[in-house]
Scaffold this active site. Structure first.
Site, PDB file in Angstrom:
ATOM      1  N   ARG A 221      -5.971  -4.400   8.551  1.00  0.00           N
ATOM      2  CA  ARG A 221      -4.831  -4.513   7.633  1.00  0.00           C
ATOM      3  C   ARG A 221      -4.457  -5.988   7.464  1.00  0.00           C
ATOM      4  O   ARG A 221      -4.559  -6.774   8.406  1.00  0.00           O
ATOM      5  CB  ARG A 221      -3.655  -3.742   8.241  1.00  0.00           C
ATOM      6  CG  ARG A 221      -2.397  -3.700   7.396  1.00  0.00           C
ATOM      7  CD  ARG A 221      -2.551  -2.840   6.189  1.00  0.00           C
ATOM      8  NE  ARG A 221      -1.277  -2.399   5.633  1.00  0.00           N
ATOM      9  CZ  ARG A 221      -1.152  -1.804   4.447  1.00  0.00           C
ATOM     10  NH1 ARG A 221      -2.225  -1.573   3.703  1.00  0.00           N
ATOM     11  NH2 ARG A 221       0.021  -1.413   4.005  1.00  0.00           N
TER      12      ARG A 221
ATOM     13  N   ASP B  30       4.057  -3.686   0.506  1.00  0.00           N
ATOM     14  CA  ASP B  30       4.232  -2.430   1.258  1.00  0.00           C
ATOM     15  C   ASP B  30       5.322  -2.562   2.322  1.00  0.00           C
ATOM     16  O   ASP B  30       5.732  -1.560   2.910  1.00  0.00           O
ATOM     17  CB  ASP B  30       2.913  -1.999   1.927  1.00  0.00           C
ATOM     18  CG  ASP B  30       2.038  -1.176   0.988  1.00  0.00           C
ATOM     19  OD1 ASP B  30       2.450  -0.956  -0.173  1.00  0.00           O
ATOM     20  OD2 ASP B  30       0.948  -0.754   1.411  1.00  0.00           O
TER      21      ASP B  30
ATOM     22  N   GLY C 181      -4.325   6.269  -3.321  1.00  0.00           N
ATOM     23  CA  GLY C 181      -3.193   6.971  -3.925  1.00  0.00           C
ATOM     24  C   GLY C 181      -1.844   6.570  -3.363  1.00  0.00           C
ATOM     25  O   GLY C 181      -0.859   7.282  -3.530  1.00  0.00           O
ATOM     26  N   GLY C 182      -1.790   5.410  -2.668  1.00  0.00           N
ATOM     27  CA  GLY C 182      -0.516   4.958  -2.120  1.00  0.00           C
ATOM     28  C   GLY C 182       0.056   6.026  -1.198  1.00  0.00           C
ATOM     29  O   GLY C 182      -0.690   6.658  -0.443  1.00  0.00           O
TER      30      GLY C 182
ATOM     31  N   SER D  98       1.271   1.209   6.164  1.00  0.00           N
ATOM     32  CA  SER D  98       0.365   1.764   5.156  1.00  0.00           C
ATOM     33  C   SER D  98       0.459   3.281   5.150  1.00  0.00           C
ATOM     34  O   SER D  98       0.997   3.892   6.082  1.00  0.00           O
ATOM     35  CB  SER D  98      -1.062   1.345   5.498  1.00  0.00           C
ATOM     36  OG  SER D  98      -1.991   2.061   4.721  1.00  0.00           O
ATOM     37  N   SER D  99      -0.093   3.878   4.104  1.00  0.00           N
ATOM     38  CA  SER D  99      -0.262   5.335   4.066  1.00  0.00           C
ATOM     39  C   SER D  99      -1.733   5.725   4.119  1.00  0.00           C
ATOM     40  O   SER D  99      -2.071   6.903   3.988  1.00  0.00           O
ATOM     41  CB  SER D  99       0.352   5.892   2.782  1.00  0.00           C
ATOM     42  OG  SER D  99       1.733   5.656   2.778  1.00  0.00           O
TER      43      SER D  99
ATOM     44  N   GLU E 245      -4.035  -3.049  -2.634  1.00  0.00           N
ATOM     45  CA  GLU E 245      -2.724  -2.457  -2.932  1.00  0.00           C
ATOM     46  C   GLU E 245      -2.649  -1.978  -4.386  1.00  0.00           C
ATOM     47  O   GLU E 245      -3.211  -0.956  -4.690  1.00  0.00           O
ATOM     48  CB  GLU E 245      -1.562  -3.375  -2.562  1.00  0.00           C
ATOM     49  CG  GLU E 245      -0.339  -2.641  -2.011  1.00  0.00           C
ATOM     50  CD  GLU E 245       0.360  -1.716  -2.979  1.00  0.00           C
ATOM     51  OE1 GLU E 245       0.311  -0.485  -2.740  1.00  0.00           O
ATOM     52  OE2 GLU E 245       0.969  -2.184  -3.938  1.00  0.00           O
TER      53      GLU E 245
ATOM     54  N   THR F 263      -7.264   0.341  -3.397  1.00  0.00           N
ATOM     55  CA  THR F 263      -7.549   1.300  -2.391  1.00  0.00           C
ATOM     56  C   THR F 263      -8.696   2.169  -2.867  1.00  0.00           C
ATOM     57  O   THR F 263      -8.714   2.604  -4.022  1.00  0.00           O
ATOM     58  CB  THR F 263      -6.310   2.161  -2.072  1.00  0.00           C
ATOM     59  OG1 THR F 263      -5.212   1.301  -1.917  1.00  0.00           O
ATOM     60  CG2 THR F 263      -6.531   3.004  -0.840  1.00  0.00           C
TER      61      THR F 263
HETATM   62  N1  GLU Z   1      -1.019  -0.109  -0.255  1.00  0.00           N
HETATM   63  C1  GLU Z   1      -1.144   1.287  -0.035  1.00  0.00           C
HETATM   64  C2  GLU Z   1      -1.154   1.595   1.443  1.00  0.00           C
HETATM   65  O1  GLU Z   1      -1.599   0.814   2.218  1.00  0.00           O
HETATM   66  C3  GLU Z   1      -2.351   1.872  -0.671  1.00  0.00           C
HETATM   67  C4  GLU Z   1      -2.287   1.730  -2.164  1.00  0.00           C
HETATM   68  C5  GLU Z   1      -3.082   2.753  -2.932  1.00  0.00           C
HETATM   69  O2  GLU Z   1      -3.638   3.664  -2.363  1.00  0.00           O
HETATM   70  O3  GLU Z   1      -3.133   2.621  -4.155  1.00  0.00           O
HETATM   71  O4  GLU Z   1      -0.717   2.618   1.841  1.00  0.00           O
END
Ligand code: GLU
Length: 608
Positions: free
Chosen positions: A120, A465, A509-510, A487-488, A443, A423
């Site tokens: 990360r 984030d 997908g954030g 993060s997710s 991101e 991502t």
């Molecule tokens: N920045 C997000 C994360 O680390 C991922 C972004 C995405 O999946 O578009 O959770």
């Protein structure tokens, strides 16, 4: 297929190969001013592939092919994941690249063990909790202002992640693994509709940075589908990294170029010499780059229906949040319930786990994350008890996982011990039984919008984030010097009751990564779906808000009668995965429809 046909097929393949070599030799003599390589035609794209010898699934056919080629030449899953991710940096440069970071979940067949690498991004040493507060208005910055700035750029981690993974598990040198991507960057790849769409979405940003417009636009516009895009700067960067190794990213001329791009973003200037866009400068230094480390971390693990589900621990919230939801759901007979009931339970469990995520999860180097409590079955029981037949009023309050275990399971484990043991998402399995589930990112689509001049890659905006508002001092996700934003990302590997790999998957997908991965888990582990079915099925995700995001196909009328409210989001996620079928058969799968479909492949469709 008869043996004869196979033999004839092989003869044809050998002749084809020889012919190809002759053509390649002729082609390799460059005409003056011509690129040395011709454009690489787009490999065929399939959403599902079943067979032997290794499997790769990614969002892009060039990347899947790069991974398969490495596997076919005897490389292992870690080698192939590096090659595929390097290719994604060329052909899907807006999703994830060496300008960003990510998380590796690795199953080593030799050690019969799952380990994870945290690659990360980190905040520069100059970062404080008020990083994203406007010094003039004292209010948190608007997201677009923070995103398109030097302030949002974290120290990229992917290259150190590659290095760590290869040192421990790789079988081929980085140079060899970067070569397929270098060739495609140099010779060019065929732009598809998805690439054009993503470029067009970000056009106003890309046009405002000289280096980004030069690298990704054609006469200031998105390149057309079917046209060929080259990125010779990135080809040179890969050649340089292959020759010099990962250190060359973190010190010397490349580190300096990254720092310059962050601190003096290459904004286009108008006729009067004024920048066309106000872009805040960042504060990254070469010392920040030199100090960057990718880290081995313990995976998260929950038992679910007799399987062991491994995920990514903090600073990702992926493993703890998906794990908590699965623990909650385990108390219900999900396999026997009607779909509407399953979705109701999923929404409610997601809201509860999301409340806990936001209250407790951040970088474990900075905050005490109660991983053991978040993943404890007893804690899940207290959360499950809050679920009724109707939708809870959201947001729901966090629980108290600390009462159920204080140990941070996400302690850093030394590399040696692990050895015993934007991502985008790449899933790879090799013929040796190793598995890699790798999610990496810059991101937003296109990251910060800033391309490192002369090096051909976009810098991430991963630091957005972090939480922006320091007013809540208890927030575990406020920026700080050297800290990693929460993060997710949820790269996942599931082992069966005998400890053998069963399925592996992940998605971009954030925050909706978490919902996507949960659908893939319960669709396969409870609802009896194949991996391709599990990927294709419609999804929803609740982030502890009154409204649940949903895709068409979710029975929202029936759920609305139970008090749920909905907001359409289409698509949610863009998954890839591998499933281990009986008799050593591997099945790779990617999206059949979402985002124009992904790409799955196997080394050999038939047994040798
Ligand atoms: N920045 C997000 C994360 O680390 C991922 C972004 C995405 O999946 O578009 O959770």
């Amino acid at each position: 297929m008869s043996v004869d046909v196979v033999r004839r097929g092989r003869l044809a393949a050998v002749l084809g190969l020889l012919l190809g070599m002759v053509v390649a030799l002729v082609w390799a003599v460059p005409a003056a001013g011509q690129p040395r390589h011709r454009p690489a035609p787009a490999p065929p794209k399939a959403a599902t592939a079943t067979g032997y010898g290794g499997a790769v699934a990614t969002l892009d056919p060039y990347a899947t092919q790069a991974g398969l080629d490495i596997l076919a030449r005897g490389g292992n899953a870690v080698d192939a994941a590096v090659a595929a991710s390097a290719m994604l940096g060329v052909t899907r440069p807006y999703d994830g690249s060496i300008g960003g970071g990510g998380f590796f979940v690795i199953y080593s067949a030799k050690d019969r063990k799952v380990t994870t690498i945290d690659a990360r991004e980190t905040a520069p040493a100059a970062a404080t909790p008020s990083r994203f507060v406007d010094p003039v208005t004292k209010a948190p910055l608007a997201f677009p202002d923070a995103r398109v700035s030097g302030l949002s750029v974290g120290v990229p981690g992917l290259v150190r992640g590659w290095e760590l993974a290869l040192e421990e598990y790789g079988s081929k040198p980085l140079r060899k693994l970067l070569e397929p991507a270098r060739e495609v960057a140099e010779g060019g790849f065929v732009v598809d509709a998805e690439f054009e769409r993503r470029t067009a979405q970000n056009l106003a940003i890309f046009q405002d940075f000289t280096s980004t417009a030069e690298t990704f636009l054609v006469d200031g516009a998105a390149p057309e589908p079917g046209s060929v895009l080259r990125n010779e700067d990135l080809a040179d960067t890969y050649e340089f990294l292959g020759r010099k190794g990962a250190d060359a990213f973190y010190e010397g001329e490349l580190a300096q170029a990254i720092v310059d791009a962050v601190t003096t973003p290459p904004v286009v200037r108008d006729a009067a010499g004024e920048p066309v866009r106000a872009v805040r400068r960042g504060d990254m230094t070469v010392t920040d780059l030199a100090a960057y480390e990718a880290l081995w971390r313990k995976p998260t693990m929950v038992d679910y229906r007799g399987n062991k589900v491994f995920g990514m621990g903090p600073p990702s919230s992926g493993g703890t949040t998906t794990g908590e939801v699965l623990n909650i759901l385990e108390g219900f007979a999900v396999a026997d319930l009607p779909e509407e009931e399953v979705l109701h339970l999923l929404i409610e469990a997601e809201a509860l786990a999301w409340a806990d995520r936001n209250a407790y999860v951040g970088d474990p180097g900075f905050v005490d994350v109660p991983v053991a409590g978040l993943l404890s079955e007893e804690f899940a029981a207290t959360r499950r008890a809050l679920i009724g037949p109707r939708a809870a009023v959201k947001p729901v309050a966090p629980g108290n996982p600390r009462a159920f275990g204080t140990g941070s399971e996400a302690l850093i484990v030394p590399a040696a011990a692990a050895g015993e043991g934007s991502t985008t998402h790449v899933t790879v399995a090799d013929k040796f039984g190793n598995v890699v589930s790798l999610t990496f990112s810059i991101e937003q689509i296109g990251g910060s919008g800033i391309t490192v001049p002369g090096y051909g890659f976009l810098l991430n905006n991963q630091l957005t984030d972090f939480s922006f508002d320091p007013a809540n001092a208890d927030d575990p996700n406020l920026p700080d010097a050297g800290k990693r934003p929460r993060s997710s990302m949820s790269p996942t590997i599931v082992l069966d009751d005998r400890g053998r790999p069963l399925t592996a998957f992940g998605s971009p997908g954030g925050p909706r990564i978490i919902g996507t991965v949960l659908h893939l888990a319960i669709n396969q582990l409870d609802r009896g779906m194949t991996l391709p079915e599990a990927i294709a099925a419609p999804r929803l995700m609740n982030q502890n808000s009154p409204d649940t995001f949903y895709e068409p196909g979710i029975p929202i009328e029936a759920l609305a009668r139970r008090g749920h409210a909905f907001t359409l989001m289409n698509p949610i996620g863009n998954a890839t995965g591998v499933r281990f079928l009986e008799h050593k058969v591997l099945q790779a799968a990617a999206e059949p429809v979402r985002a124009d479909g992904g790409s799955a492949g196997v080394v050999r469709p038939v047994r040798r």
